[in-house]
Design an enzyme around this catalytic site. Structure first.
Site, PDB file in Angstrom:
ATOM      1  N   LEU A 159       6.656   2.733   1.581  1.00  0.00           N
ATOM      2  CA  LEU A 159       7.548   1.579   1.635  1.00  0.00           C
ATOM      3  C   LEU A 159       8.609   1.720   2.716  1.00  0.00           C
ATOM      4  O   LEU A 159       9.115   2.811   2.987  1.00  0.00           O
ATOM      5  CB  LEU A 159       8.219   1.373   0.276  1.00  0.00           C
ATOM      6  CG  LEU A 159       7.275   1.181  -0.915  1.00  0.00           C
ATOM      7  CD1 LEU A 159       8.089   0.979  -2.196  1.00  0.00           C
ATOM      8  CD2 LEU A 159       6.317   0.019  -0.702  1.00  0.00           C
ATOM      9  N   HIS A 209       9.182  -4.045   3.218  1.00  0.00           N
ATOM     10  CA  HIS A 209       8.841  -4.219   1.802  1.00  0.00           C
ATOM     11  C   HIS A 209      10.096  -4.511   0.973  1.00  0.00           C
ATOM     12  O   HIS A 209      10.085  -5.364   0.078  1.00  0.00           O
ATOM     13  CB  HIS A 209       8.178  -2.945   1.261  1.00  0.00           C
ATOM     14  CG  HIS A 209       6.908  -2.580   1.947  1.00  0.00           C
ATOM     15  ND1 HIS A 209       6.784  -1.438   2.708  1.00  0.00           N
ATOM     16  CD2 HIS A 209       5.695  -3.192   1.983  1.00  0.00           C
ATOM     17  CE1 HIS A 209       5.557  -1.362   3.172  1.00  0.00           C
ATOM     18  NE2 HIS A 209       4.875  -2.409   2.758  1.00  0.00           N
ATOM     19  N   MET A 233       0.839  -1.194   0.000  1.00  0.00           N
ATOM     20  CA  MET A 233       0.000   0.000   0.000  1.00  0.00           C
ATOM     21  C   MET A 233       0.876   1.248   0.000  1.00  0.00           C
ATOM     22  O   MET A 233       0.468   2.316   0.459  1.00  0.00           O
ATOM     23  CB  MET A 233      -0.939   0.008   1.211  1.00  0.00           C
ATOM     24  CG  MET A 233      -1.949  -1.117   1.195  1.00  0.00           C
ATOM     25  SD  MET A 233      -3.482  -0.741   2.087  1.00  0.00           S
ATOM     26  CE  MET A 233      -2.872  -0.365   3.718  1.00  0.00           C
ATOM     27  N   GLY A 288       4.892 -10.445   4.331  1.00  0.00           N
ATOM     28  CA  GLY A 288       5.715 -10.434   5.533  1.00  0.00           C
ATOM     29  C   GLY A 288       5.017 -11.096   6.707  1.00  0.00           C
ATOM     30  O   GLY A 288       3.795 -11.031   6.849  1.00  0.00           O
ATOM     31  N   LYS A 304       5.014 -10.171   9.703  1.00  0.00           N
ATOM     32  CA  LYS A 304       4.447  -9.243  10.681  1.00  0.00           C
ATOM     33  C   LYS A 304       2.931  -9.284  10.678  1.00  0.00           C
ATOM     34  O   LYS A 304       2.289  -9.265  11.710  1.00  0.00           O
ATOM     35  CB  LYS A 304       4.930  -7.813  10.394  1.00  0.00           C
ATOM     36  CG  LYS A 304       4.756  -6.900  11.584  1.00  0.00           C
ATOM     37  CD  LYS A 304       4.084  -5.579  11.398  1.00  0.00           C
ATOM     38  CE  LYS A 304       3.188  -5.300  10.296  1.00  0.00           C
ATOM     39  NZ  LYS A 304       2.186  -4.253  10.620  1.00  0.00           N
TER      40      LYS A 304
END
Length: 408
Positions: free
Chosen positions: A105, A109, A102, A239, A241
């Site tokens: 960055l 990313h 989105m 990711g 996370k």
């Protein structure tokens, strides 16, 4: 026949088991950001139109092909443009990796893009803020727009990738669609009762983040299905996370038999443990110093497991106690100095379903996760850095993987 696969990038905590700047990039400067209250008075369509107008930091080259200046990175804004670009690579058996973002960055990313470039001939980075995954009262209107910074970062990264002879490919394209392009019938809305074409993955999308944000995973699954159909990647990169999101995506790829591999990269962190997130820009100096409470609380729970505890209450109680201790310390300070936060949940869940477990399965392990809301600063000091958009409430999520103690 293609075969779906799921794997995880190398990580010391990896289990065997094993989305992002502007959605629209017109050539106009953004209007002044409306307040949340005034924005919500507008119809949904008007909010979306006001939400993302910005200066485009790219230029058309000969033949009308838009590229990031001084690079070979194409900027593709339509489904047709992506498919025209993709078809010859498919015929030539050139692999494509997709990194959905989105925008705004950060190194998280970048690590995924590096991984994609290492094992694909072409990397596509999508930059699209998907309104469908924001709740009606969430931070859509203030989500950070950093197109110029993002494209400059990608240009520099692509040069670095080209200089590294071990990479199979580099960044070939940015897919930066408008909301009208992504939702051709019409944008269905952000309310839980909205009508439209959605992808829902249950029950994993209904618990934890899904319980607190009922439209979130519906929006994530829907936009990812669209991106996968548009780009037709061989591999997609996410990711750890956002661990629940990875479980949703893996379930969708498996259940809908999508011909791609899901690759999960490890969580990237600041030196003090705070997980990198585009939303960290909202924190400001004071709240940033306390925001590590979530990771430290999960570490306290992890320590209980390492010390031999396997039951849910013993493990999660350590996380709750750590968070409560930090909050009590903050509440002893003056309003002009303290930071207040609310714990949404601490969870110990099955790694395949995200459903709560009573004990850690020695053959599967478990996922420790949590979410907190960092509340706005009560009494700002003169000249204090409150963060992006004047420091609204910030929701932070994090997780730690408890690996299996037995091998099958």
């Amino acid at each position: 026949m293609f075969r779906c696969g799921i794997r995880r990038l190398a990580s010391s905590r990896a289990l065997k088991f094993s989305p992002s700047c502007a959605p629209c990039l017109p050539l106009s400067q953004p209007p002044p950001s409306p307040s949340v209250s005034s924005t919500l008075l507008l119809p949904a369509h008007s909010r979306l139109q006001r939400h993302r107008t910005m200066t485009c930091n790219s230029s058309p080259s000969r033949g009308g092909i838009e590229k990031i200046p001084n690079t070979s990175i194409r900027v593709l804004r339509s489904v047709d443009a992506v498919r025209r670009w993709r078809k010859p690579h498919m015929l030539d058996r050139r692999t494509v990796g997709l990194v959905p973002t989105m925008g705004a960055l950060h190194e998280g990313h970048i690590s995924l893009i590096r991984a994609a470039a290492a094992e694909n001939h072409h990397v596509v980075v999508s930059i699209y803020v998907n309104p469908a995954q924001f709740g009606i009262s969430e931070d859509l209107s203030s989500y950070p727009v950093t197109w110029a910074k993002d494209t400059a970062l990608l240009a520099q990264l692509d040069r670095e990738l080209a200089e590294n002879g071990s990479n199979l490919g580099g960044i070939s394209a940015i897919f930066a669609p408008t909301t009208q392009e992504m939702y051709p019938s019409r944008f269905p809305g952000q309310e839980p009762t909205s009508k439209g074409s959605f992808v829902t993955i249950t029950p994993v999308g209904e618990v934890l983040e899904g319980a607190s944000r009922p439209t979130f995973f519906r929006g994530v699954a829907t936009v990812c299905m669209k991106l996968f159909n548009i780009v037709q990647p061989d591999r997609v990169y996410f990711g750890q996370k956002d661990v629940q999101q990875t479980v949703v995506i893996k379930s969708m790829v498996r259940d809908f038999m999508l011909p791609m591999q899901v690759v999960i990269g490890p969580t990237m962190r600041e030196s003090d443990g705070l997980a990198l997130s585009s939303r960290n820009v909202y924190l400001g100096t004071r709240r940033r110093a306390v925001a590590t409470v979530l990771h430290h609380s999960l570490q306290a729970a992890e320590a209980e497991h390492k010390n031999g505890k396997g039951d849910r209450e013993s493990i999660l109680d350590a996380a709750r106690q750590n968070a409560n201790t930090v909050l009590e310390q903050q509440m002893q300070l003056q309003p002009s100095q303290r930071v207040k936060f609310e714990v949404d949940y601490f969870s110990m869940a099955d790694p395949d379903t995200m459903l709560e477990v009573d004990s850690v399965d020695p053959k599967k392990g478990a996922i420790l996760s949590g979410a907190i809301k960092m509340l706005p600063v009560e009494e700002p000091q003169d000249g204090e850095d409150l963060g992006h958009s004047n420091g609204p409430a910030v929701r932070l999520i994090d997780n730690i993987i408890l690996p299996p103690s037995q091998t099958e």
